[in-house]
Design a protein around this motif. Structure first.
Motif, PDB file in Angstrom:
ATOM      1  N   GLN A  37      55.916 -96.958  40.744  1.00 44.72           N
ATOM      2  CA  GLN A  37      57.045 -97.192  41.646  1.00 44.72           C
ATOM      3  C   GLN A  37      56.558 -97.310  43.082  1.00 44.72           C
ATOM      4  OE1 GLN A  37      60.295 -94.146  42.625  1.00 44.72           O
ATOM      5  NE2 GLN A  37      61.298 -95.444  41.104  1.00 44.72           N
TER       6      GLN A  37
ATOM      7  N   ASP B 128      60.282-100.778  40.715  1.00 50.58           N
ATOM      8  CA  ASP B 128      59.742-100.169  39.504  1.00 50.58           C
ATOM      9  C   ASP B 128      58.890-101.224  38.808  1.00 50.58           C
ATOM     10  OD1 ASP B 128      61.136 -97.770  39.908  1.00 50.58           O
ATOM     11  OD2 ASP B 128      62.916 -98.543  38.911  1.00 50.58           O
TER      12      ASP B 128
ATOM     13  N   HIS C  60      56.647 -95.317  34.613  1.00 56.24           N
ATOM     14  CA  HIS C  60      56.286 -96.586  35.227  1.00 56.24           C
ATOM     15  C   HIS C  60      55.793 -96.316  36.647  1.00 56.24           C
ATOM     16  CE1 HIS C  60      60.630 -95.887  36.029  1.00 56.24           C
ATOM     17  NE2 HIS C  60      60.265 -96.203  37.261  1.00 56.24           N
TER      18      HIS C  60
ATOM     19  N   HIS D 297      58.223 -90.429  36.127  1.00 59.22           N
ATOM     20  CA  HIS D 297      58.685 -91.478  35.226  1.00 59.22           C
ATOM     21  C   HIS D 297      57.493 -92.209  34.633  1.00 59.22           C
ATOM     22  CE1 HIS D 297      58.269 -93.271  39.185  1.00 59.22           C
ATOM     23  NE2 HIS D 297      59.421 -92.760  39.582  1.00 59.22           N
TER      24      HIS D 297
ATOM     25  N   GLN E 214      52.291 -94.034  37.656  1.00 59.62           N
ATOM     26  CA  GLN E 214      52.925 -93.643  36.394  1.00 59.62           C
ATOM     27  C   GLN E 214      52.620 -92.183  36.050  1.00 59.62           C
ATOM     28  OE1 GLN E 214      51.614 -96.078  33.175  1.00 59.62           O
ATOM     29  NE2 GLN E 214      52.847 -95.043  31.636  1.00 59.62           N
TER      30      GLN E 214
END
Length: 250
Positions: A37, A85, A35, A33, A67
């Motif tokens: 986490q 997140d 972003h 993803h 990321q």
């Protein structure tokens, strides 16, 4: 890690932080993803492979997924995790690209508090206070350190074989350490003895099974390594202050 979860409660803020309580399945899932986490176990363990860096982690540990990193994950359905997140990370985490760290007792107590708050119907009302405090505690942790890779297979064995008898000698051999070295490294890394850590894992899984399944107490005991239900009940009460029977009625 979205949406392999069976339940999700969340809070977000204008700090670029979204907090959620999630659960997953034993089916291995993989994605990436755009972003950062953090995955913080609350009850039970999670198997992770982050950019070919594999570990199984449980409570008082944290996985950092940067990321764009490809990662896979799987966990028992009864396990629960606080997932954050984040648009940004505190600068202390960015140069090292460490994927697995321990967390302080204070930070762990806070994420347990977050779990309780997100379960409340009015959790939106407190989210604006939760996320700044989460960021502050994350940024100011002083006890965070990378988990020794020699312990990775040991933690995985502990997490995956809770129903089986495990000896310290076998675990030390798996870490390629003498028994005395193993005990010292384990305590230095995780702040507790191997025996206590294993007991905590068993009790955490038992609590999750009692909370989120309808399994009878005898079967719960067997799944966390107790052939004697009475011995299991005594230990559970020592840890949580009430019997498994009383706990399962809540």
């Amino acid at each position: 890690m979205p949406s392999d979860n069976t339940s999700q409660l969340s809070a977000s803020s204008n700090l670029g932080i979204a907090l959620s309580i999630r659960s997953y399945t034993r089916k291995l899932s993989q994605h990436h993803h755009n972003h950062h986490q953090l995955v913080l176990p609350l009850h039970g363990n999670i198997e992770l492979d982050i950019a070919n860096d594999k570990q199984t982690i449980g409570p008082k540990c944290c996985a950092i997924i940067y990321q764009g990193e490809l990662h896979s994950f799987a966990a028992d359905e009864c396990a629960r995790f606080l997932v954050a997140d984040l648009t940004d990370l505190p600068s202390k985490y960015l140069p090292q690209h460490q994927h697995y760290v321990s967390i302080s007792d204070a930070f762990y107590a806070f994420i347990q508090y977050v779990e309780k708050q997100l379960a409340q119907p009015e959790f939106d009302d407190v989210s604006s206070a939760l996320t700044p405090l989460f960021w502050s505690l994350l940024a100011t942790q002083t006890s965070t350190h990378t988990i020794d890779k020699r312990l990775a297979p040991v933690l995985d064995t502990m997490a995956q074989q809770l129903a089986n008898p495990l000896t310290l000698s076998d675990l030390a051999e798996q870490a390629h350490l003498s028994l005395s070295q193993f005990k010292a490294v384990f305590h230095q890394q995780l702040g507790t003895s191997p025996q206590q850590y294993l007991t905590n894992l068993r009790m955490e899984k038992a609590k999750a099974l009692l909370s989120y399944t309808d399994l009878p107490i005898g079967l719960v005991a067997e799944q966390v390594g107790y052939q004697n239900a009475s011995a299991f009940s005594r230990r559970f009460k020592e840890v949580y202050g009430q019997s498994p029977k009383a706990f399962s009625k809540h």
